[in-house]
Design an enzyme around this catalytic site. Structure first.
Site, PDB file in Angstrom:
ATOM      1  N   CYS A   6       5.998   0.067   7.553  1.00 49.81           N
ATOM      2  CA  CYS A   6       5.643   1.170   6.661  1.00 49.81           C
ATOM      3  C   CYS A   6       6.839   1.524   5.786  1.00 49.81           C
ATOM      4  O   CYS A   6       7.966   1.589   6.272  1.00 49.81           O
ATOM      5  CB  CYS A   6       5.234   2.363   7.525  1.00 49.81           C
ATOM      6  SG  CYS A   6       4.792   3.816   6.564  1.00 49.81           S
ATOM      7  N   LEU A   7       6.579   1.763   4.519  1.00 47.72           N
ATOM      8  CA  LEU A   7       7.658   2.132   3.587  1.00 47.72           C
ATOM      9  C   LEU A   7       8.337   3.430   4.011  1.00 47.72           C
ATOM     10  O   LEU A   7       9.488   3.659   3.688  1.00 47.72           O
ATOM     11  CB  LEU A   7       7.114   2.282   2.160  1.00 47.72           C
ATOM     12  CG  LEU A   7       6.586   1.019   1.479  1.00 47.72           C
ATOM     13  CD1 LEU A   7       6.001   1.376   0.113  1.00 47.72           C
ATOM     14  CD2 LEU A   7       7.668  -0.033   1.331  1.00 47.72           C
ATOM     15  N   GLY A  28       0.841  -1.190   0.000  1.00 49.34           N
ATOM     16  CA  GLY A  28       0.000   0.000   0.000  1.00 49.34           C
ATOM     17  C   GLY A  28       0.876   1.240   0.000  1.00 49.34           C
ATOM     18  O   GLY A  28       2.010   1.197   0.478  1.00 49.34           O
ATOM     19  N   HIS A  59      -2.633   7.329   7.023  1.00 49.48           N
ATOM     20  CA  HIS A  59      -1.699   8.223   6.311  1.00 49.48           C
ATOM     21  C   HIS A  59      -2.437   9.459   5.783  1.00 49.48           C
ATOM     22  O   HIS A  59      -1.913  10.568   5.829  1.00 49.48           O
ATOM     23  CB  HIS A  59      -1.061   7.509   5.115  1.00 49.48           C
ATOM     24  CG  HIS A  59       0.194   6.749   5.447  1.00 49.48           C
ATOM     25  ND1 HIS A  59       1.279   7.329   6.046  1.00 49.48           N
ATOM     26  CD2 HIS A  59       0.534   5.450   5.235  1.00 49.48           C
ATOM     27  CE1 HIS A  59       2.241   6.416   6.193  1.00 49.48           C
ATOM     28  NE2 HIS A  59       1.821   5.262   5.709  1.00 49.48           N
ATOM     29  N   GLN A 115       3.100   9.840   1.295  1.00 53.13           N
ATOM     30  CA  GLN A 115       4.368   9.100   1.223  1.00 53.13           C
ATOM     31  C   GLN A 115       5.159   9.403  -0.048  1.00 53.13           C
ATOM     32  O   GLN A 115       6.294   8.941  -0.196  1.00 53.13           O
ATOM     33  CB  GLN A 115       4.106   7.590   1.296  1.00 53.13           C
ATOM     34  CG  GLN A 115       3.530   7.158   2.629  1.00 53.13           C
ATOM     35  CD  GLN A 115       3.360   5.662   2.672  1.00 53.13           C
ATOM     36  OE1 GLN A 115       2.375   5.134   2.198  1.00 53.13           O
ATOM     37  NE2 GLN A 115       4.340   4.967   3.229  1.00 53.13           N
ATOM     38  N   HIS A 151      -4.235   1.345   7.842  1.00 51.17           N
ATOM     39  CA  HIS A 151      -2.904   1.971   7.789  1.00 51.17           C
ATOM     40  C   HIS A 151      -2.873   3.104   6.756  1.00 51.17           C
ATOM     41  O   HIS A 151      -2.370   4.200   7.037  1.00 51.17           O
ATOM     42  CB  HIS A 151      -1.874   0.881   7.446  1.00 51.17           C
ATOM     43  CG  HIS A 151      -0.449   1.353   7.372  1.00 51.17           C
ATOM     44  ND1 HIS A 151       0.495   1.014   8.312  1.00 51.17           N
ATOM     45  CD2 HIS A 151       0.190   2.125   6.461  1.00 51.17           C
ATOM     46  CE1 HIS A 151       1.656   1.576   7.979  1.00 51.17           C
ATOM     47  NE2 HIS A 151       1.498   2.255   6.857  1.00 51.17           N
ATOM     48  N   GLU A 152      -3.425   2.844   5.573  1.00 51.26           N
ATOM     49  CA  GLU A 152      -3.368   3.848   4.500  1.00 51.26           C
ATOM     50  C   GLU A 152      -4.331   5.010   4.761  1.00 51.26           C
ATOM     51  O   GLU A 152      -4.012   6.161   4.447  1.00 51.26           O
ATOM     52  CB  GLU A 152      -3.652   3.215   3.136  1.00 51.26           C
ATOM     53  CG  GLU A 152      -2.709   2.082   2.735  1.00 51.26           C
ATOM     54  CD  GLU A 152      -1.227   2.436   2.825  1.00 51.26           C
ATOM     55  OE1 GLU A 152      -0.870   3.615   2.681  1.00 51.26           O
ATOM     56  OE2 GLU A 152      -0.427   1.511   3.067  1.00 51.26           O
TER      57      GLU A 152
HETATM   58 ZN   LIG Z   1       2.743   3.440   5.724  1.00 49.39          ZN
END
Ligand SMILES: [Zn+2]
Length: 160
Positions: A85-86, A43, A131, A48, A127-128
């Protein structure tokens, strides 16, 4: 696209609404998918990639979608498991989340849809959407765990 990393400011800001569903948005979404796959993520949200917008893409356990202006309609049950998380160097930490989640959002053409998911895909919805609200999974960890993840991430950054 370049992935923004903790503690960049844009990750802490609530995103603005997506208002234009045009060719530009289609290109952005295609670039976000490409960036997500290149980073081996499941995701990726607009903050991000440095854009303060309520928008994410995901491809997780058979749930592949674009979500503009996402809302969580319901979240039931509980699941254990790890989350990463990226934007935080893929460092994982245990985090309890709802087991079944219903999402409402607009697709890339602006059509509203609802989608329900369980397990990892449900975790991804939460999670997204976080964000898009300027929240990181770090914000949901206990202070002790949060410090551990931050320290490990700082080390990873130094090695790169
Ligand atoms: Zn993330």
């Amino acid at each position: 696209m370049e992935i923004t990393e903790f503690p960049e400011r844009v990750l802490k800001e609530a995103g603005g609404a997506v208002e234009k569903f045009d060719a530009e948005l289609e290109r952005l979404v295609a670039d976000m998918f490409e960036t997500m796959y290149a980073a081996e993520g499941v995701g990726l949200a607009a903050p991000q990639v440095g854009l303060s917008l309520r928008l994410f893409v995901m491809d997780c356990e058979g749930v592949k979608l674009v979500a503009a202006n996402p809302e969580i309609l319901s979240a039931e049950g509980e699941q254990g498991g790890e989350e990463g998380c990226l934007s935080v160097g893929k460092i994982h930490a245990p985090l309890k989340r709802a087991a079944r989640v219903r999402l409402r959002a607009q697709d890339v053409r602006g059509e509203w849809f609802e989608r329900e998911a369980e397990g990892l895909a449900a975790r991804c919805f939460l999670h997204e959407t976080d964000h898009c609200d300027g929240l990181l999974f770090l914000d949901r960890l206990s202070p002790l765990r949060r410090d551990m993840v931050k320290k490990r991430f700082q080390k990873v950054k130094r090695w790169r």
